[in-house]
Write a protein that holds these residues in place. Structure first.
Motif, PDB file in Angstrom:
ATOM      1  N   PRO A   1     -88.439 -80.186 -41.960  1.00  0.00           N
ATOM      2  CA  PRO A   1     -88.796 -78.811 -42.294  1.00  0.00           C
ATOM      3  C   PRO A   1     -90.314 -78.638 -42.334  1.00  0.00           C
ATOM      4  O   PRO A   1     -91.043 -79.568 -42.636  1.00  0.00           O
ATOM      5  CB  PRO A   1     -88.182 -78.612 -43.670  1.00  0.00           C
ATOM      6  CG  PRO A   1     -88.000 -79.968 -44.233  1.00  0.00           C
ATOM      7  CD  PRO A   1     -87.825 -80.885 -43.062  1.00  0.00           C
ATOM      8  N   GLY A   2     -90.749 -77.470 -42.035  1.00  0.00           N
ATOM      9  CA  GLY A   2     -92.168 -77.165 -42.079  1.00  0.00           C
ATOM     10  C   GLY A   2     -92.456 -75.881 -41.344  1.00  0.00           C
ATOM     11  O   GLY A   2     -91.586 -75.292 -40.710  1.00  0.00           O
ATOM     12  N   ASP A   3     -93.693 -75.451 -41.429  1.00  0.00           N
ATOM     13  CA  ASP A   3     -94.110 -74.223 -40.776  1.00  0.00           C
ATOM     14  C   ASP A   3     -94.143 -74.406 -39.265  1.00  0.00           C
ATOM     15  O   ASP A   3     -94.321 -75.510 -38.759  1.00  0.00           O
ATOM     16  CB  ASP A   3     -95.502 -73.817 -41.259  1.00  0.00           C
ATOM     17  CG  ASP A   3     -95.524 -73.488 -42.743  1.00  0.00           C
ATOM     18  OD1 ASP A   3     -94.448 -73.208 -43.306  1.00  0.00           O
ATOM     19  OD2 ASP A   3     -96.614 -73.513 -43.330  1.00  0.00           O
ATOM     20  N   LEU A   4     -93.988 -73.293 -38.574  1.00  0.00           N
ATOM     21  CA  LEU A   4     -94.035 -73.299 -37.118  1.00  0.00           C
ATOM     22  C   LEU A   4     -94.878 -72.133 -36.649  1.00  0.00           C
ATOM     23  O   LEU A   4     -94.704 -71.010 -37.106  1.00  0.00           O
ATOM     24  CB  LEU A   4     -92.626 -73.179 -36.523  1.00  0.00           C
ATOM     25  CG  LEU A   4     -92.553 -72.953 -35.011  1.00  0.00           C
ATOM     26  CD1 LEU A   4     -93.029 -74.195 -34.256  1.00  0.00           C
ATOM     27  CD2 LEU A   4     -91.162 -72.555 -34.586  1.00  0.00           C
ATOM     28  N   CYS A   5     -95.786 -72.396 -35.746  1.00  0.00           N
ATOM     29  CA  CYS A   5     -96.553 -71.352 -35.095  1.00  0.00           C
ATOM     30  C   CYS A   5     -96.466 -71.625 -33.601  1.00  0.00           C
ATOM     31  O   CYS A   5     -96.867 -72.684 -33.125  1.00  0.00           O
ATOM     32  CB  CYS A   5     -98.001 -71.363 -35.572  1.00  0.00           C
ATOM     33  SG  CYS A   5     -98.934 -69.946 -34.973  1.00  0.00           S
ATOM     34  N   SER A   6     -95.888 -70.679 -32.864  1.00  0.00           N
ATOM     35  CA  SER A   6     -95.675 -70.866 -31.433  1.00  0.00           C
ATOM     36  C   SER A   6     -95.596 -69.503 -30.765  1.00  0.00           C
ATOM     37  O   SER A   6     -95.899 -68.484 -31.383  1.00  0.00           O
ATOM     38  CB  SER A   6     -94.379 -71.658 -31.205  1.00  0.00           C
ATOM     39  OG  SER A   6     -94.201 -71.972 -29.837  1.00  0.00           O
ATOM     40  N   PHE A   7     -95.166 -69.500 -29.509  1.00  0.00           N
ATOM     41  CA  PHE A   7     -94.923 -68.233 -28.830  1.00  0.00           C
ATOM     42  C   PHE A   7     -93.437 -67.924 -28.903  1.00  0.00           C
ATOM     43  O   PHE A   7     -92.611 -68.805 -29.106  1.00  0.00           O
ATOM     44  CB  PHE A   7     -95.436 -68.254 -27.389  1.00  0.00           C
ATOM     45  CG  PHE A   7     -94.671 -69.151 -26.452  1.00  0.00           C
ATOM     46  CD1 PHE A   7     -93.680 -68.645 -25.627  1.00  0.00           C
ATOM     47  CD2 PHE A   7     -94.958 -70.507 -26.377  1.00  0.00           C
ATOM     48  CE1 PHE A   7     -92.976 -69.469 -24.753  1.00  0.00           C
ATOM     49  CE2 PHE A   7     -94.282 -71.335 -25.504  1.00  0.00           C
ATOM     50  CZ  PHE A   7     -93.275 -70.824 -24.689  1.00  0.00           C
ATOM     51  N   ASN A   8     -93.101 -66.679 -28.710  1.00  0.00           N
ATOM     52  CA  ASN A   8     -91.725 -66.230 -28.775  1.00  0.00           C
ATOM     53  C   ASN A   8     -91.031 -66.583 -27.451  1.00  0.00           C
ATOM     54  O   ASN A   8     -91.229 -65.917 -26.446  1.00  0.00           O
ATOM     55  CB  ASN A   8     -91.690 -64.724 -29.036  1.00  0.00           C
ATOM     56  CG  ASN A   8     -90.303 -64.205 -29.261  1.00  0.00           C
ATOM     57  OD1 ASN A   8     -89.337 -64.680 -28.669  1.00  0.00           O
ATOM     58  ND2 ASN A   8     -90.184 -63.204 -30.118  1.00  0.00           N
ATOM     59  N   HIS A   9     -90.238 -67.645 -27.478  1.00  0.00           N
ATOM     60  CA  HIS A   9     -89.551 -68.113 -26.267  1.00  0.00           C
ATOM     61  C   HIS A   9     -88.591 -67.067 -25.716  1.00  0.00           C
ATOM     62  O   HIS A   9     -88.441 -66.929 -24.505  1.00  0.00           O
ATOM     63  CB  HIS A   9     -88.792 -69.415 -26.555  1.00  0.00           C
ATOM     64  CG  HIS A   9     -89.681 -70.579 -26.821  1.00  0.00           C
ATOM     65  ND1 HIS A   9     -90.157 -70.871 -28.071  1.00  0.00           N
ATOM     66  CD2 HIS A   9     -90.189 -71.523 -26.001  1.00  0.00           C
ATOM     67  CE1 HIS A   9     -90.919 -71.945 -28.020  1.00  0.00           C
ATOM     68  NE2 HIS A   9     -90.959 -72.362 -26.766  1.00  0.00           N
ATOM     69  N   GLU A  10     -87.935 -66.335 -26.601  1.00  0.00           N
ATOM     70  CA  GLU A  10     -86.975 -65.326 -26.165  1.00  0.00           C
ATOM     71  C   GLU A  10     -87.653 -64.230 -25.350  1.00  0.00           C
ATOM     72  O   GLU A  10     -87.204 -63.879 -24.257  1.00  0.00           O
ATOM     73  CB  GLU A  10     -86.265 -64.719 -27.373  1.00  0.00           C
ATOM     74  CG  GLU A  10     -85.266 -63.649 -27.012  1.00  0.00           C
ATOM     75  CD  GLU A  10     -84.631 -62.996 -28.234  1.00  0.00           C
ATOM     76  OE1 GLU A  10     -83.964 -61.971 -28.049  1.00  0.00           O
ATOM     77  OE2 GLU A  10     -84.808 -63.512 -29.365  1.00  0.00           O
ATOM     78  N   SER A  11     -88.753 -63.691 -25.863  1.00  0.00           N
ATOM     79  CA  SER A  11     -89.424 -62.613 -25.122  1.00  0.00           C
ATOM     80  C   SER A  11     -90.083 -63.146 -23.853  1.00  0.00           C
ATOM     81  O   SER A  11     -90.124 -62.454 -22.835  1.00  0.00           O
ATOM     82  CB  SER A  11     -90.426 -61.872 -26.002  1.00  0.00           C
ATOM     83  OG  SER A  11     -91.481 -62.714 -26.404  1.00  0.00           O
ATOM     84  N   ALA A  12     -90.567 -64.388 -23.878  1.00  0.00           N
ATOM     85  CA  ALA A  12     -91.149 -64.984 -22.676  1.00  0.00           C
ATOM     86  C   ALA A  12     -90.086 -65.122 -21.583  1.00  0.00           C
ATOM     87  O   ALA A  12     -90.333 -64.784 -20.413  1.00  0.00           O
ATOM     88  CB  ALA A  12     -91.768 -66.343 -22.992  1.00  0.00           C
ATOM     89  N   ALA A  13     -88.909 -65.584 -21.951  1.00  0.00           N
ATOM     90  CA  ALA A  13     -87.821 -65.732 -20.977  1.00  0.00           C
ATOM     91  C   ALA A  13     -87.394 -64.379 -20.427  1.00  0.00           C
ATOM     92  O   ALA A  13     -87.107 -64.248 -19.231  1.00  0.00           O
ATOM     93  CB  ALA A  13     -86.634 -66.445 -21.626  1.00  0.00           C
ATOM     94  N   ARG A  14     -87.375 -63.368 -21.287  1.00  0.00           N
ATOM     95  CA  ARG A  14     -87.043 -62.012 -20.823  1.00  0.00           C
ATOM     96  C   ARG A  14     -88.085 -61.505 -19.829  1.00  0.00           C
ATOM     97  O   ARG A  14     -87.749 -60.836 -18.850  1.00  0.00           O
ATOM     98  CB  ARG A  14     -86.928 -61.050 -22.012  1.00  0.00           C
ATOM     99  CG  ARG A  14     -85.622 -61.161 -22.761  1.00  0.00           C
ATOM    100  CD  ARG A  14     -85.363 -59.956 -23.671  1.00  0.00           C
ATOM    101  NE  ARG A  14     -86.530 -59.511 -24.399  1.00  0.00           N
ATOM    102  CZ  ARG A  14     -86.800 -59.796 -25.674  1.00  0.00           C
ATOM    103  NH1 ARG A  14     -85.973 -60.545 -26.368  1.00  0.00           N
ATOM    104  NH2 ARG A  14     -87.881 -59.327 -26.253  1.00  0.00           N
ATOM    105  N   LEU A  15     -89.360 -61.796 -20.084  1.00  0.00           N
ATOM    106  CA  LEU A  15     -90.421 -61.395 -19.154  1.00  0.00           C
ATOM    107  C   LEU A  15     -90.209 -62.030 -17.778  1.00  0.00           C
ATOM    108  O   LEU A  15     -90.336 -61.359 -16.750  1.00  0.00           O
ATOM    109  CB  LEU A  15     -91.797 -61.802 -19.697  1.00  0.00           C
ATOM    110  CG  LEU A  15     -92.397 -60.948 -20.799  1.00  0.00           C
ATOM    111  CD1 LEU A  15     -93.656 -61.612 -21.355  1.00  0.00           C
ATOM    112  CD2 LEU A  15     -92.722 -59.550 -20.292  1.00  0.00           C
ATOM    113  N   VAL A  16     -89.896 -63.323 -17.767  1.00  0.00           N
ATOM    114  CA  VAL A  16     -89.681 -64.035 -16.501  1.00  0.00           C
ATOM    115  C   VAL A  16     -88.490 -63.445 -15.758  1.00  0.00           C
ATOM    116  O   VAL A  16     -88.589 -63.082 -14.583  1.00  0.00           O
ATOM    117  CB  VAL A  16     -89.486 -65.552 -16.724  1.00  0.00           C
ATOM    118  CG1 VAL A  16     -89.079 -66.245 -15.433  1.00  0.00           C
ATOM    119  CG2 VAL A  16     -90.753 -66.181 -17.285  1.00  0.00           C
ATOM    120  N   ALA A  17     -87.352 -63.351 -16.435  1.00  0.00           N
ATOM    121  CA  ALA A  17     -86.141 -62.842 -15.792  1.00  0.00           C
ATOM    122  C   ALA A  17     -86.346 -61.412 -15.310  1.00  0.00           C
ATOM    123  O   ALA A  17     -85.950 -61.054 -14.194  1.00  0.00           O
ATOM    124  CB  ALA A  17     -84.956 -62.927 -16.756  1.00  0.00           C
TER     125      ALA A  17
END
Length: 194
Positions: A1-17
């Motif tokens: 467990p711990g904090d996470l800072c990243s990009f939104n994979h879901e919205s990135a995949a939607r952009l690609v598709a």
């Protein structure tokens, strides 16, 4: 467990598709020579879902077996590691062969360009290519220019440092925080209009 800072994979995949669909690509592939790497599996999962929502036929072109995690993680060092996946794509009948390939990281796409060239193929003419990360120093020299997802790496880094400083000031707070930044599409010439 711990904090996470990243990009939104879901919205990135939607952009690609969405971009591939806008350009007329109804058959696409996800190419990944690092099967099992958790960060790449996240974007794959979301891309599979995004393609399913848009009725896009998806082919997974992945290494035969998951890599064993080793630190430091070995980098891809040659286009030869991608040739079997390119050959798998080429072996598909033209009627079902994906017209576009999505790679989960720009450092892999550099080797794909070379692997395709070794097979006498040109990105943007024989197959469209789109990637993820927008690592400008890695993709700057690619011709045609790469269409990629900018994951806002600098903003992620800055936000991660802010979160770490907050944690140091609040050591007794046991809440877990997840910060996902929105990615953007950077359009190059690697995705053809069908």
């Amino acid at each position: 467990p711990g904090d996470l800072c990243s990009f939104n994979h879901e919205s990135a995949a939607r952009l690609v598709a969405g971009h591939l669909l806008e350009r007329g690509h109804r058959r696409v592939a996800f190419l990944n020579p690092k099967k099992g790497k958790s960060s790449l599996e996240h974007i794959k999962k979301e891309f599979v879902f995004a393609c399913g929502q848009r009725d896009i036929a998806l082919t997974l072109l992945e290494s035969a077996s998951p890599r064993v995690t080793a630190w430091p993680e070995p980098a891809l060092t040659s286009h030869e590691e991608l040739l079997p996946l390119v050959d798998q794509w080429l072996a598909m009948a033209a009627a079902i062969r994906p017209t576009a390939i999505f790679l989960p990281a720009d450092n892999i796409v550099v080797h794909l360009y070379t692997a395709l060239e070794r097979r006498g193929l040109q990105v943007g003419r024989d197959v469209s290519v789109i990637s993820c990360n927008n690592e400008k120093s890695v993709v700057r020299a690619l011709k045609p220019t790469l269409t990629t997802i900018d994951v806002a790496a600098q903003r992620i880094g800055a936000r991660t440092v802010e979160q770490l400083l907050w944690r140091l000031r609040n050591p007794l707070d046991d809440s877990i925080q997840t910060v996902l930044l929105e990615a953007t599409l950077v359009v190059g010439d690697s995705v053809a209009q069908l």
